[in-house]
Design an enzyme around this catalytic site. Structure first.
Site, short mmCIF file in Angstrom:
data_model
loop_
_atom_site.label_atom_id
_atom_site.label_comp_id
_atom_site.label_asym_id
_atom_site.label_seq_id
_atom_site.Cartn_x
_atom_site.Cartn_y
_atom_site.Cartn_z
CE LYS A 83 -3.63 -2.06 2.94
NZ LYS A 83 -4.80 -1.94 2.08
NE ARG A 125 -10.71 -10.42 -1.39
CZ ARG A 125 -11.16 -9.53 -2.27
NH1 ARG A 125 -11.50 -9.91 -3.50
NH2 ARG A 125 -11.27 -8.27 -1.94
#
Length: 464
Positions: A243, A317
């Site tokens: 990020k 996930r």
């Protein structure tokens, strides 16, 4: 877990306290008629009106604080804030207070007060004495205190920076709960984790803080089975798809799903609900090192599906997939997962309104009604089955991302459903887990969104 801070406790019912009159525009003429000429003159001089959040501290004849007026505006309007009373602890001077019964739901107002009294004091203790509230007559003050304490525990976890809260500390929080409530707990780490939960292991392998899977159980074995799964990413760098700096500033909150699940578990066990509870938390740190999983890798999962990694920043996930496969194997009556999963849900609904997904329409209605009842709102988004093709992979069973800009929250939810095929009564909550600014009852910082909703739903179904 055995001591509740005073900010999460009510004073005993029937005690003395300065009265607080929460007054909306419709009730104002009736309240104004009860005031002395001196008090009416005082309000006129201070330009008081019962607008939302307005406060008036009325003096008595001897100059002491005699009564509080707190404006609710249009108390019956669609935009009313049901937690408005949560603003009062930050406005009032130290002392004991009590709500006048007219114009409010006393239990809701008391809970709002406690939620608004929260302060994160691990590193800088709040100075001075705080106002305290006398429990309203006829409310279950112990229940209100339990809910407030569970929310505070979850908020503390989200607010704690990652240098002091990693996978081991999430485990400690779960162990504290298990000891306090007499639950059983198992921790899977090391080689057993790599063998049986390969996605959890792969996501956490780059960190010096070892990944683990936390599995807590409580309640009678023959009671209805309810399983909670919480995403426990203690910090998310994004992995090798790292990020930007601005994107990491709030990544201590990426374990907000685990915090919400822990808060619900605390409420359920403390409330003695008639269910068999299972709490599963995959706890990891998504770090960068030579051991990090890579874009293009194909990873095995507990369910046997092979997953191509399209982006290492879609790690939540992955760990949830293994946890859901474990939960789904025993086909619980109800399966609920909590995750700070996608920016797409925030773009669609903003920070205050979590998205939820389920294939069960009756369950969806119950979730929405429980959110409305608890003043813990959510919004259903569709599990649009045709979008599942966006997760197709040429080399594996599926990809962990769609690779495109559309429907990110939906494709993430569809990814998770692949790993819990047996349990139809499955709800996935996509949370933000953070209050960007202070609102009544919701101080700026970490928040366990949907925790009070889910407890209310379970209490309505399984009683005590």
């Amino acid at each position: 877990m055995t001591t509740i801070p005073s900010s999460h406790e009510l004073l005993p019912a029937g005690g003395a306290g300065i009265p607080i009159c929460c007054v909306g525009s419709a009730l104002w003429p009736e309240v104004e008629a009860t005031l002395s000429p001196f008090q009416r003159a005082f309000l006129k001089a201070t330009d008081f009106a019962p607008k939302v959040g307005r406060l008036a501290m009325l003096p008595g004849d001897d100059g002491s604080l005699a009564r509080i007026l707190f404006g609710l505006g249009d108390a019956e309007g669609p935009a009313r804030d049901r937690l408005a009373a949560g603003k009062l602890p930050s406005l009032l001077p130290p002392g004991s207070y009590r709500f006048e019964p007219a114009g409010i739901d006393p239990a809701e107002a008391a809970l709002a007060w406690l939620l608004g009294s929260y302060r994160f004091g691990r590193y800088r203790e709040a100075k001075g004495e705080r106002p305290r509230l006398v429990a309203p007559d006829g409310v279950d003050s112990a229940e209100i205190e339990r809910i407030a304490a569970a929310v505070a525990m979850g908020r503390d976890l989200v607010n704690t920076p990652a240098n002091d809260l990693g996978p081991a500390e999430i485990e400690t929080a779960a162990r504290d709960l298990s000891r306090h409530h007499g639950a059983l707990i198992a921790i899977i780490a090391g080689e057993p984790l790599a063998r049986d939960f390969p996605l959890v292991h792969a996501v956490g392998a780059a960190s010096v803080r070892a990944p683990r899977l936390i599995d807590l159980t409580w309640g009678a074995p023959d009671a209805p089975r309810v399983t909670l799964v919480g995403k426990g990413v203690a910090f998310d760098t994004g992995g090798l798809d790292i990020k930007p700096s601005a994107g990491m500033l709030l990544m201590k909150k990426d374990m907000g799903g685990a915090a919400a699940a822990l808060a619900v578990a605390d409420m359920v066990m403390g409330g003695g609900l008639n269910l068999r509870l299972r709490l599963v938390i995959p706890a990891v740190e998504n770090a960068v090192s030579g051991a990090a999983f890579r874009p293009g890798d194909v990873l095995a999962s507990r369910a046997g599906l092979k997953v191509e990694i399209g982006n290492t920043d879609a790690e939540g996930r992955l760990i949830l997939a293994d946890a859901l496969a474990l939960a789904d194997a025993e086909e619980p009556e109800l399966l609920i997962d909590f995750a700070t999963l996608t920016g797409a849900a925030r773009v669609a609904l903003g920070p205050d309104l979590p998205a939820f997904f389920t294939e069960d329409d009756d369950l969806a209605r119950a979730v929405a009604e429980a959110g409305a009842e608890a003043a813990d709102p959510v919004w259903r988004l569709p599990l649009h089955a045709p979008y599942a093709s966006l997760l197709d992979s040429k080399v594996a069973d599926l990809n962990n991302v769609s690779g495109g800009p559309f429907a990110g929250a939906i494709t993430a939810a569809l990814f998770l459903r692949r790993f819990a095929p047996k349990t139809r009564a499955h709800v996935h909550f996509d949370l933000y887990g953070w209050n960007p600014s202070t609102k009544p009852g919701r101080p700026e910082g970490g928040e366990v969104q949907t925790a009070r909703l889910v407890y209310g739903l379970l209490k309505s179904r399984y009683g005590r």
